[in-house]
Design a protein around this motif. Structure first.
Motif, PDB file in Angstrom:
ATOM      1  N   ALA A  34       0.818  -1.887  -0.014  1.00  0.00           N
ATOM      2  CA  ALA A  34       0.104   0.076  -0.082  1.00  0.00           C
ATOM      3  C   ALA A  34       0.553   0.896  -0.638  1.00  0.00           C
ATOM      4  N   ALA A  35       1.583   1.831  -1.004  1.00  0.00           N
ATOM      5  CA  ALA A  35       2.699   2.365  -1.316  1.00  0.00           C
ATOM      6  C   ALA A  35       2.941   2.368  -2.599  1.00  0.00           C
ATOM      7  N   VAL A  36       3.955   3.501  -2.741  1.00  0.00           N
ATOM      8  CA  VAL A  36       4.229   3.459  -4.643  1.00  0.00           C
ATOM      9  C   VAL A  36       5.347   2.966  -4.637  1.00  0.00           C
TER      10      VAL A  36
ATOM     11  N   ILE B  48       0.318   0.413  -5.023  1.00  0.00           N
ATOM     12  CA  ILE B  48      -0.763   1.953  -5.231  1.00  0.00           C
ATOM     13  C   ILE B  48       0.544   2.768  -6.064  1.00  0.00           C
ATOM     14  N   PRO B  49       0.835   3.130  -7.061  1.00  0.00           N
ATOM     15  CA  PRO B  49       1.606   4.008  -7.438  1.00  0.00           C
ATOM     16  C   PRO B  49       1.058   5.821  -7.528  1.00  0.00           C
ATOM     17  N   ASP B  50      -0.229   5.585  -7.360  1.00  0.00           N
ATOM     18  CA  ASP B  50      -0.878   6.335  -8.162  1.00  0.00           C
ATOM     19  C   ASP B  50      -1.984   7.532  -6.688  1.00  0.00           C
ATOM     20  N   TYR B  51      -1.668   7.171  -5.348  1.00  0.00           N
ATOM     21  CA  TYR B  51      -1.932   7.560  -4.757  1.00  0.00           C
ATOM     22  C   TYR B  51      -1.081   8.778  -3.841  1.00  0.00           C
TER      23      TYR B  51
ATOM     24  N   GLY C  11       7.819  10.382 -13.813  1.00  0.00           N
ATOM     25  CA  GLY C  11       6.573   9.563 -13.853  1.00  0.00           C
ATOM     26  C   GLY C  11       5.767  10.498 -13.121  1.00  0.00           C
ATOM     27  N   ARG C  12       4.669   9.830 -12.400  1.00  0.00           N
ATOM     28  CA  ARG C  12       3.523  10.913 -11.838  1.00  0.00           C
ATOM     29  C   ARG C  12       4.391  11.484 -11.179  1.00  0.00           C
ATOM     30  N   ILE C  13       4.935  11.679 -10.224  1.00  0.00           N
ATOM     31  CA  ILE C  13       5.629  12.933  -9.273  1.00  0.00           C
ATOM     32  C   ILE C  13       5.766  13.569 -10.214  1.00  0.00           C
ATOM     33  N   GLY C  14       6.959  13.532 -10.800  1.00  0.00           N
ATOM     34  CA  GLY C  14       7.975  13.868 -10.863  1.00  0.00           C
ATOM     35  C   GLY C  14       7.204  15.023 -12.317  1.00  0.00           C
TER      36      GLY C  14
END
Length: 337
Positions: A84-86, A106-109, A163-166
């Protein structure tokens, strides 16, 4: 239709102490046996319990709690592990694949939260908020105590890992007038055009030209100590550095040397190697802003993390296709950023 009653074990850390109950998961997985345990070491879980588990959810335990091959081998009836984490660097995903266990993350939380936190650290060290805060609390009232400050607009921000966060960091940085570039050898072609940023073809290209560097990569064999002595030597003198990813991506000794020499003017660090055992040397530096691996946290992100984790288990139970399997291909997933 009769659905077999499955046993789901949720593991939390006694150090982090996320939640006392699993009410959210029990509601989503109604009709199944959902149990929560708090541990400081995997050996604290009885073997007879592990052998009965069909699905495992691991809340974001500290990296010191490692789920290695020996532990995974004790999961005799487990088909799926959900981290339950990236990040999933404390799970031996190759061993899990050998044992026929799917590992999901869970890459998008928390994407918004980490990106917001990266900008907060960036602004904090750029504006020297820690120094001026201490100055005022000690009785001072002199704006010049934080000389010299520099305008952010038109400075070059280099993002390592896109990625998503970058990408979310890039969107926020554009609002401050920063010129954004990134390095990520695994990002698809054209991503620079999608975000309206510049793509560096090598890490060196990014390091030598960036005024501010934000680390947003994941940690694995290829990214461990990605920034060490040689990489700090390449950077501009007076660079600002932010890390909201994983502590092991940066060599702590090399970073400390770079800060003491002035190569790194200031650093905003949400993560460090061997956390929470932070070296005393870092605690004494006025130009280092430290937060307790808290970039991911809001009440909304926690709810999203728990809900999506339980829903993934439910989808697997129902034989549905799920995204975010990190070990479905042969070998370890190759994309480090």
């Amino acid at each position: 239709m009769n659905i077999c009653r499955e046993k789901i074990l949720i593991i939390d850390s006694t150090t982090e102490k996320h939640f006392k109950t699993a009410i959210i998961e029990q509601e989503i997985l109604a009709g199944h046996d959902v149990q929560l345990v708090h541990i400081s070491h995997v050996n604290e879980i009885p073997l007879n319990l592990l052998s009965e588990v069909n699905y495992l959810i691991i809340w974001a335990c500290v990296p010191a709690v490692n789920f290695d091959k020996a532990f995974l081998s004790s999961l005799k009836n487990c088909r799926t592990v959900v981290k339950a984490a990236v990040g999933y660097d404390n799970i031996d995903i190759s061993a899990a694949r050998e044992l026929g266990i799917s590992v999901l993350n869970i890459p998008d939380y928390g994407t918004e939260e980490v990106a917001d936190h990266a900008l907060a650290l960036m602004l904090g060290i750029a504006r020297k908020l820690e120094e001026i805060n201490i100055h005022v609390k000690q009785g001072g009232w002199d704006w010049a105590s934080v000389k010299k400050l520099y305008r952010l607009r038109d400075r070059k921000l280099g993002i390592i890992g896109f990625g998503r966060i970058g990408g979310a960091v890039a969107r926020r940085a554009a609002a401050f007038g920063l010129n954004v570039q990134f390095y990520d050898p695994y990002a698809v072609s054209g991503l620079d055009k999608t975000h309206g940023v510049f793509r560096c073809e090598s890490l060196q290209e990014l390091l030598v030209s960036s005024d501010i560097i934000s680390v947003n990569a994941s940690l694995n064999r290829s990214s461990h100590h990605l920034l060490s002595h040689a990489e700090f030597d390449m950077m501009k003198k007076g660079v600002l550095l932010v890390n909201t990813a994983r502590g092991g991506i940066i060599d702590s000794d090399a970073l400390f040397s770079a800060i003491k020499s002035g190569k790194v003017a200031a650093a905003g660090l949400d993560v460090l190697e061997n956390e929470p055992n932070i070296p005393h040397s870092f605690r004494t530096l006025d130009n280092v802003l430290l937060t307790a691996h808290s970039a991911f946290y809001t009440e909304e992100s926690f709810l999203e993390m728990r809900t999506k984790s339980a829903e993934l288990v439910r989808q697997k139970m129902n034989g549905l296709h799920v995204r975010n399997c990190v070990n479905e291909n042969t070998g370890e997933q190759s994309v480090p950023y």
